[in-house]
Design a protein around this motif. Structure first.
Motif, PDB file in Angstrom:
ATOM      1  N   ILE A  65      13.209  -7.903  20.938  1.00  0.00           N
ATOM      2  CA  ILE A  65      12.998  -8.142  19.497  1.00  0.00           C
ATOM      3  C   ILE A  65      11.696  -7.498  19.026  1.00  0.00           C
ATOM      4  N   GLY A  66      10.633  -7.637  19.840  1.00  0.00           N
ATOM      5  CA  GLY A  66       9.357  -7.012  19.461  1.00  0.00           C
ATOM      6  C   GLY A  66       9.484  -5.506  19.326  1.00  0.00           C
ATOM      7  N   THR A  67      10.215  -4.882  20.257  1.00  0.00           N
ATOM      8  CA  THR A  67      10.407  -3.437  20.200  1.00  0.00           C
ATOM      9  C   THR A  67      11.228  -3.033  18.976  1.00  0.00           C
ATOM     10  N   SER A  68      12.253  -3.809  18.665  1.00  0.00           N
ATOM     11  CA  SER A  68      13.100  -3.489  17.512  1.00  0.00           C
ATOM     12  C   SER A  68      12.336  -3.634  16.203  1.00  0.00           C
ATOM     13  N   VAL A  69      11.496  -4.662  16.080  1.00  0.00           N
ATOM     14  CA  VAL A  69      10.691  -4.837  14.869  1.00  0.00           C
ATOM     15  C   VAL A  69       9.735  -3.657  14.697  1.00  0.00           C
ATOM     16  N   ARG A  70       9.119  -3.260  15.797  1.00  0.00           N
ATOM     17  CA  ARG A  70       8.211  -2.107  15.715  1.00  0.00           C
ATOM     18  C   ARG A  70       8.981  -0.849  15.307  1.00  0.00           C
ATOM     19  N   ASN A  71      10.194  -0.666  15.867  1.00  0.00           N
ATOM     20  CA  ASN A  71      11.000   0.503  15.494  1.00  0.00           C
ATOM     21  C   ASN A  71      11.363   0.472  14.014  1.00  0.00           C
ATOM     22  N   MET A  72      11.680  -0.694  13.482  1.00  0.00           N
ATOM     23  CA  MET A  72      12.017  -0.801  12.061  1.00  0.00           C
ATOM     24  C   MET A  72      10.850  -0.389  11.184  1.00  0.00           C
ATOM     25  N   ILE A  73       9.645  -0.734  11.609  1.00  0.00           N
ATOM     26  CA  ILE A  73       8.459  -0.382  10.820  1.00  0.00           C
ATOM     27  C   ILE A  73       8.221   1.128  10.842  1.00  0.00           C
ATOM     28  N   LEU A  74       8.494   1.741  12.004  1.00  0.00           N
ATOM     29  CA  LEU A  74       8.218   3.161  12.151  1.00  0.00           C
ATOM     30  C   LEU A  74       9.335   4.044  11.616  1.00  0.00           C
ATOM     31  N   MET A  75      10.549   3.507  11.485  1.00  0.00           N
ATOM     32  CA  MET A  75      11.687   4.316  11.046  1.00  0.00           C
ATOM     33  C   MET A  75      11.719   4.459   9.524  1.00  0.00           C
ATOM     34  N   SER A  76      12.336   5.550   9.114  1.00  0.00           N
ATOM     35  CA  SER A  76      12.516   5.782   7.685  1.00  0.00           C
ATOM     36  C   SER A  76      13.993   5.857   7.311  1.00  0.00           C
ATOM     37  N   ASP A  77      14.847   6.055   8.307  1.00  0.00           N
ATOM     38  CA  ASP A  77      16.276   6.154   8.049  1.00  0.00           C
ATOM     39  C   ASP A  77      16.865   4.755   7.874  1.00  0.00           C
ATOM     40  N   GLY A  78      17.566   4.561   6.758  1.00  0.00           N
ATOM     41  CA  GLY A  78      18.104   3.238   6.448  1.00  0.00           C
ATOM     42  C   GLY A  78      19.135   2.769   7.470  1.00  0.00           C
ATOM     43  N   LEU A 136       9.632  -7.024   5.346  1.00  0.00           N
ATOM     44  CA  LEU A 136       8.706  -6.030   4.788  1.00  0.00           C
ATOM     45  C   LEU A 136       9.155  -4.614   5.108  1.00  0.00           C
ATOM     46  N   SER A 137       9.611  -4.426   6.336  1.00  0.00           N
ATOM     47  CA  SER A 137      10.052  -3.093   6.742  1.00  0.00           C
ATOM     48  C   SER A 137      11.314  -2.700   5.991  1.00  0.00           C
ATOM     49  N   ALA A 138      12.260  -3.647   5.839  1.00  0.00           N
ATOM     50  CA  ALA A 138      13.508  -3.344   5.143  1.00  0.00           C
ATOM     51  C   ALA A 138      13.272  -3.026   3.669  1.00  0.00           C
ATOM     52  N   SER A 139      12.253  -3.614   3.105  1.00  0.00           N
ATOM     53  CA  SER A 139      11.956  -3.389   1.689  1.00  0.00           C
ATOM     54  C   SER A 139      11.036  -2.192   1.459  1.00  0.00           C
ATOM     55  N   GLY A 140      10.669  -1.501   2.533  1.00  0.00           N
ATOM     56  CA  GLY A 140       9.833  -0.310   2.395  1.00  0.00           C
ATOM     57  C   GLY A 140       8.346  -0.582   2.378  1.00  0.00           C
ATOM     58  N   GLN A 141       7.918  -1.825   2.598  1.00  0.00           N
ATOM     59  CA  GLN A 141       6.484  -2.148   2.603  1.00  0.00           C
ATOM     60  C   GLN A 141       5.926  -1.930   4.025  1.00  0.00           C
ATOM     61  N   VAL A 142       5.858  -0.690   4.399  1.00  0.00           N
ATOM     62  CA  VAL A 142       5.512  -0.332   5.775  1.00  0.00           C
ATOM     63  C   VAL A 142       4.081  -0.726   6.091  1.00  0.00           C
ATOM     64  N   PHE A 143       3.144  -0.477   5.157  1.00  0.00           N
ATOM     65  CA  PHE A 143       1.738  -0.798   5.428  1.00  0.00           C
ATOM     66  C   PHE A 143       1.559  -2.296   5.682  1.00  0.00           C
ATOM     67  N   ASP A 144       2.134  -3.109   4.835  1.00  0.00           N
ATOM     68  CA  ASP A 144       2.019  -4.565   5.010  1.00  0.00           C
ATOM     69  C   ASP A 144       2.707  -5.018   6.306  1.00  0.00           C
ATOM     70  N   ALA A 145       3.823  -4.379   6.644  1.00  0.00           N
ATOM     71  CA  ALA A 145       4.531  -4.727   7.870  1.00  0.00           C
ATOM     72  C   ALA A 145       3.679  -4.397   9.101  1.00  0.00           C
ATOM     73  N   LYS A 146       3.013  -3.210   9.048  1.00  0.00           N
ATOM     74  CA  LYS A 146       2.145  -2.845  10.173  1.00  0.00           C
ATOM     75  C   LYS A 146       0.974  -3.811  10.302  1.00  0.00           C
ATOM     76  N   GLU A 147       0.386  -4.159   9.190  1.00  0.00           N
ATOM     77  CA  GLU A 147      -0.752  -5.089   9.215  1.00  0.00           C
ATOM     78  C   GLU A 147      -0.328  -6.454   9.793  1.00  0.00           C
ATOM     79  N   LEU A 148       0.828  -6.928   9.369  1.00  0.00           N
ATOM     80  CA  LEU A 148       1.335  -8.201   9.880  1.00  0.00           C
ATOM     81  C   LEU A 148       1.630  -8.097  11.374  1.00  0.00           C
ATOM     82  N   LEU A 149       2.187  -6.940  11.778  1.00  0.00           N
ATOM     83  CA  LEU A 149       2.514  -6.749  13.184  1.00  0.00           C
ATOM     84  C   LEU A 149       1.272  -6.810  14.060  1.00  0.00           C
TER      85      LEU A 149
END
Length: 273
Positions: A65-78, A136-149
């Motif tokens: 799950i941790g790896t998948s969350v990180r991948n979601m933050i780094l990915m741009s493809d929906g 956050l990642s699904a909504s495109g808020q990548v910066f906030d998602a990274k900070e939370l991570l």
């Protein structure tokens, strides 16, 4: 009735019956020892090991799950993000099922239940943070998602994994202790079983020796019987021979017998002279 009053055959039957009962009792004792050994190994293989397997599986799923969350933050493809999100959902369902099974396996073990309670507390602290990071990642808020991570989710994940490691360490300690005690009991059980097998072997040897002695005794009895029969035949022959000799003697003596009249006349004649 005393044993001395019994016939030889009855004594033999009684002796073999007692020896057979002794052998059966020894075999039953060996079976009990082997069953105890099987039960000891069954406790380790059937109870201790499944606990550790389930806890390790939960730990691997948390890392997935941790790896998948990180991948979601780094990915741009929906599509790729949705695929990772679905992967997280499947893993969460698997974790819930494994927790339910682990809880049943640990039931009745106070120390293990306490360790599992700490794992559940760490899980409750972690899962809302990873859900927020996913949103956050699904909504495109990548910066906030990274900070939370980095600031919250990763420390919570480490605490979660640490609680699982503590549970595993506690179970490993119990397994080591149980295995050590089991091996001592197994060694003792093997020693007892070996001793009983030795007793069975000695009893069998004594039985074989007894059978051999009985065979020798029967052979001796048969020899004595044959000797007696021969003696009887000799006595009968001697008796027949004596009978024949007695008849010959009677016949020989009969030659010297005279009539009473002849004997009287002879007597008077000698008196007149």
């Amino acid at each position: 009735m005393r044993i001395d009053d019994l016939r030889i055959s009855s004594r033999l039957v009684l002796g073999f019956a007692l020896l057979g009962l002794m052998v059966l009792a020894m075999v039953a004792a060996v079976w009990v020892q082997l069953s105890a050994m099987t039960g000891l190994f069954g406790d380790v293989a059937g109870t201790r090991m499944p606990r550790m397997v389930a806890a390790n599986a939960i730990k691997e799923d948390v890392q997935v799950i941790g790896t998948s969350v990180r991948n979601m933050i780094l990915m741009s493809d929906g599509a790729a993000i949705r695929a990772e999100d679905e992967r997280i959902q499947r893993t969460q369902q698997r974790i819930a099922q494994r927790f339910a099974g682990l809880q049943q396996l640990l039931a009745g073990d106070a120390a293990a239940e306490a360790a599992l309670a700490r794992v559940q507390a760490a899980r409750q602290a972690y899962e809302p943070l990873q859900e927020e990071a996913r949103d956050l990642s699904a909504s495109g808020q990548v910066f906030d998602a990274k900070e939370l991570l980095v600031e919250k989710m990763h420390p919570a994940q480490q605490a979660y994994l640490g609680a699982i490691d503590a549970l595993l360490a506690q179970q490993q300690g119990q397994l080591k202790q149980a295995t050590g005690a089991t091996m001592h009991e197994v060694v003792a059980a093997i020693a007892r079983a070996t001793a009983l097998m030795g007793e069975i072997s000695r009893a069998s040897d004594e039985q074989r020796a007894g059978v051999a002695q009985i065979g020798e005794a029967i052979a001796q009895m048969d020899y004595v019987t044959q000797q007696n029969a021969a003696l009887v035949e000799q006595v009968a022959a001697s008796a027949g021979s004596l009978g024949s000799q007695a008849q010959e003697l009677v016949n020989a003596v009969a030659v010297f017998r005279v009539d009473e009249a002849q004997a009287t006349s002879a007597g008077l004649l000698r008196l007149s002279n």
